[in-house]
Write a protein that holds these residues in place. Sequence first.
Motif, mmCIF file in Angstrom:
data_model
loop_
_atom_site.group_PDB
_atom_site.id
_atom_site.type_symbol
_atom_site.label_atom_id
_atom_site.label_comp_id
_atom_site.label_asym_id
_atom_site.label_seq_id
_atom_site.Cartn_x
_atom_site.Cartn_y
_atom_site.Cartn_z
ATOM 1 N N SER A 105 0.824 -1.204 0.000
ATOM 2 C CA SER A 105 0.000 0.000 0.000
ATOM 3 C C SER A 105 0.860 1.256 0.000
ATOM 4 O O SER A 105 0.560 2.231 -0.707
ATOM 5 C CB SER A 105 -0.935 -0.001 1.208
ATOM 6 N N ASN A 108 2.389 1.611 -3.488
ATOM 7 C CA ASN A 108 1.422 2.080 -4.479
ATOM 8 C C ASN A 108 1.076 3.549 -4.283
ATOM 9 O O ASN A 108 0.842 4.270 -5.244
ATOM 10 C CB ASN A 108 0.166 1.206 -4.419
ATOM 11 N N ASP A 257 -4.756 1.301 -4.987
ATOM 12 C CA ASP A 257 -4.199 0.183 -4.233
ATOM 13 C C ASP A 257 -5.149 -1.017 -4.218
ATOM 14 O O ASP A 257 -4.724 -2.168 -4.306
ATOM 15 C CB ASP A 257 -3.896 0.626 -2.799
#
Length: 349
Positions: A105, A108, A257
């Motif tokens: 996460s 991204n 994400d």
Amino acid sequence: MAAGLLPYRISGVPDRATDLVAEHVTTIRPPFTRRAATIGFVETALDAVLGGALDFVDHLVVPHTRKMVQAAYRQLLLAQEARPDLRLPSVHYLDKAYIPSPAASRFNRAALEGLADAVASWSGTPLTTHALERAVDVMNTSRALLARVAALRKANPPRITGPDALAVFGSAAVMPREAHNDLLAAFLEDTPPPVAPTDPVRIHLAGSPQDHPAVYRAIETCGAVVVGDDHCWGDRCAWWPVRSGGAPLDGIAARYDAMPACSVEFPLARTVERCVDAAVGSRPDGVIFFDLDGDEAQLWETPDEIAALRAAGIPTLHLPRQPYTAHLPEDVTAQIAAFVTSLHTAGVR
């Protein structure tokens, strides 16, 4: 959009010769004698970029999706290095991590921030919170309208054909989105009449991305209607609105994400589950998997998806390694016609 640029999604060009790709893209070293097989829509789009057919494109974002798509980033850089006289757009690679984790996460989010910095530098316009909020609102409105189009073809009887629905989704990706929203809202003011005088066989289309209507037309020429699909030029255009509230870039990053890129998702079981859910939601009489030659992703996905659908009692037809062309081969159209007829004969209709 928030930076004042026009997002334009590049598609393939069915049956386009790819001589420029053969000339400028690195070949496999001996003992292999030809370049690695690639997907037709990627190869022809790359050739169009190299040949100047897309000279109105100033900047190109290449995402980390199918391997053949992301490979275009390096191929364009190498072509520009070898031939400085080629007029090519500047290229930005939008990376993505797929294994769900906090680290992925964060990765991204950083990739998306890099894209935000790039588009701001291209336009010379800072990405203000107000501009981002407006762009998010426009795109969420678009997804809501496209979802209504998807519902029209899932209706019983269907209210829009498969090729027409694909044209609506595709046009959204290549024209100013606010103008598209206005046109689509006007179209949706009145419910269209049924697209066939009788209740047709309902087909859900899965497999490789379809950025042109050849497969849809072949199916509907046989007396069926494509009532849903599972690829990134179709129903998925209406999925995953950006969450409201909070900083807009946070919402965009959360969407980036969470959503799969094309059908690439981890683990594979989640990809299969999403495909089956989409098919069942279309209430189809049968599902056709149309896999393009060179699309390695479908080699992994399709067999498990077919098994899951058959276990759910939904008939399937698998058309593997198909050419990227505007006119399907006769043997392929014959298989589609036979499948549609079999659904009639089995008493589905």
